[in-house]
Scaffold this motif. Structure first.
Motif, PDB file in Angstrom:
ATOM      1  N   SER A  16     -14.642  34.839 -56.073  1.00  0.00           N
ATOM      2  CA  SER A  16     -14.960  35.782 -57.107  1.00  0.00           C
ATOM      3  C   SER A  16     -14.071  36.108 -58.119  1.00  0.00           C
ATOM      4  N   GLU A  17     -12.725  36.262 -57.694  1.00  0.00           N
ATOM      5  CA  GLU A  17     -11.598  36.302 -58.717  1.00  0.00           C
ATOM      6  C   GLU A  17     -11.391  35.316 -59.786  1.00  0.00           C
ATOM      7  N   VAL A  18     -11.680  34.227 -59.164  1.00  0.00           N
ATOM      8  CA  VAL A  18     -11.618  32.677 -59.913  1.00  0.00           C
ATOM      9  C   VAL A  18     -12.938  32.909 -60.789  1.00  0.00           C
ATOM     10  N   ASP A  19     -13.994  33.091 -60.332  1.00  0.00           N
ATOM     11  CA  ASP A  19     -15.154  33.152 -61.199  1.00  0.00           C
ATOM     12  C   ASP A  19     -14.915  34.254 -62.514  1.00  0.00           C
ATOM     13  N   HIS A  20     -14.465  35.249 -62.087  1.00  0.00           N
ATOM     14  CA  HIS A  20     -13.978  36.408 -63.149  1.00  0.00           C
ATOM     15  C   HIS A  20     -12.966  35.801 -64.311  1.00  0.00           C
ATOM     16  N   ALA A  21     -11.685  35.060 -63.685  1.00  0.00           N
ATOM     17  CA  ALA A  21     -11.122  34.468 -64.566  1.00  0.00           C
ATOM     18  C   ALA A  21     -11.713  33.417 -65.610  1.00  0.00           C
ATOM     19  N   ILE A  22     -12.638  32.723 -65.100  1.00  0.00           N
ATOM     20  CA  ILE A  22     -13.460  31.498 -65.701  1.00  0.00           C
ATOM     21  C   ILE A  22     -14.408  32.349 -66.852  1.00  0.00           C
ATOM     22  N   ALA A  23     -14.833  33.496 -66.226  1.00  0.00           N
ATOM     23  CA  ALA A  23     -15.508  34.247 -67.347  1.00  0.00           C
ATOM     24  C   ALA A  23     -15.065  34.791 -68.323  1.00  0.00           C
ATOM     25  N   LEU A  24     -13.635  35.067 -68.260  1.00  0.00           N
ATOM     26  CA  LEU A  24     -12.859  35.576 -69.373  1.00  0.00           C
ATOM     27  C   LEU A  24     -12.288  34.456 -70.327  1.00  0.00           C
ATOM     28  N   GLY A  25     -12.748  33.142 -70.134  1.00  0.00           N
ATOM     29  CA  GLY A  25     -12.585  31.988 -70.741  1.00  0.00           C
ATOM     30  C   GLY A  25     -11.313  30.955 -70.350  1.00  0.00           C
ATOM     31  N   LEU A  26     -10.829  31.093 -69.108  1.00  0.00           N
ATOM     32  CA  LEU A  26      -9.711  30.502 -68.505  1.00  0.00           C
ATOM     33  C   LEU A  26     -10.145  29.234 -67.861  1.00  0.00           C
ATOM     34  N   LEU A  56     -14.223  23.479 -60.867  1.00  0.00           N
ATOM     35  CA  LEU A  56     -14.042  23.383 -62.105  1.00  0.00           C
ATOM     36  C   LEU A  56     -15.001  22.328 -62.634  1.00  0.00           C
ATOM     37  N   ILE A  57     -14.981  21.184 -61.791  1.00  0.00           N
ATOM     38  CA  ILE A  57     -15.918  19.721 -62.330  1.00  0.00           C
ATOM     39  C   ILE A  57     -17.157  20.226 -61.970  1.00  0.00           C
ATOM     40  N   ASP A  58     -17.715  20.926 -60.873  1.00  0.00           N
ATOM     41  CA  ASP A  58     -18.899  21.536 -60.643  1.00  0.00           C
ATOM     42  C   ASP A  58     -19.704  22.277 -61.721  1.00  0.00           C
ATOM     43  N   LYS A  59     -18.844  23.170 -62.459  1.00  0.00           N
ATOM     44  CA  LYS A  59     -19.121  24.261 -63.284  1.00  0.00           C
ATOM     45  C   LYS A  59     -19.133  23.380 -64.740  1.00  0.00           C
ATOM     46  N   GLY A  60     -18.947  21.962 -64.967  1.00  0.00           N
ATOM     47  CA  GLY A  60     -18.762  21.383 -66.091  1.00  0.00           C
ATOM     48  C   GLY A  60     -17.634  21.690 -67.021  1.00  0.00           C
ATOM     49  N   LEU A  61     -16.475  22.267 -66.514  1.00  0.00           N
ATOM     50  CA  LEU A  61     -15.236  22.592 -67.170  1.00  0.00           C
ATOM     51  C   LEU A  61     -14.065  21.698 -67.147  1.00  0.00           C
TER      52      LEU A  61
END
Length: 96
Positions: A16-26, A56-61
């Motif tokens: 959830s912390e990683v998902d939050h960081a990704i949501a912030l644009g990282l 990151l790959i699974d999310k297409g990032l």
């Protein structure tokens, strides 16, 4: 209480912390490391880098062909194993 899913067990970084960081644009491995602390524990990313990259790959990032690992940062000055075992700072010498 829901179970937490850890991406980095050394530093207790949760999914959830990683998902939050990704949501912030990282979206870069190095950005996520700096923001969450992921990969900065005793294993230095050996346990968690693959989980982060897969996420990151699974999310297409991230592209598996071009994703970059953590930036390696060795100690600022060489430290002998004897000094580490004795708990001495690099500039403390051997006490003589």
């Amino acid at each position: 209480m829901p179970r937490r899913s850890f991406v980095c067990r050394c530093e207790d970084v949760t999914l959830s912390e990683v998902d939050h960081a990704i949501a912030l644009g990282l979206h870069e491995v190095e950005e996520l490391k700096r923001y969450t602390g992921l990969g900065t524990g005793p294993c230095q990313g050996k346990e968690c880098i693959s989980a982060l990259v897969k996420l990151l790959i699974d999310k297409g990032l991230a592209d598996p062909e071009t994703v970059q690992p953590f930036t390696a940062r060795p100690p600022t000055e060489p430290v002998t194993l004897g000094a580490l075992a004795a708990g001495l700072a690099p500039d403390a010498g051997d006490g003589s």
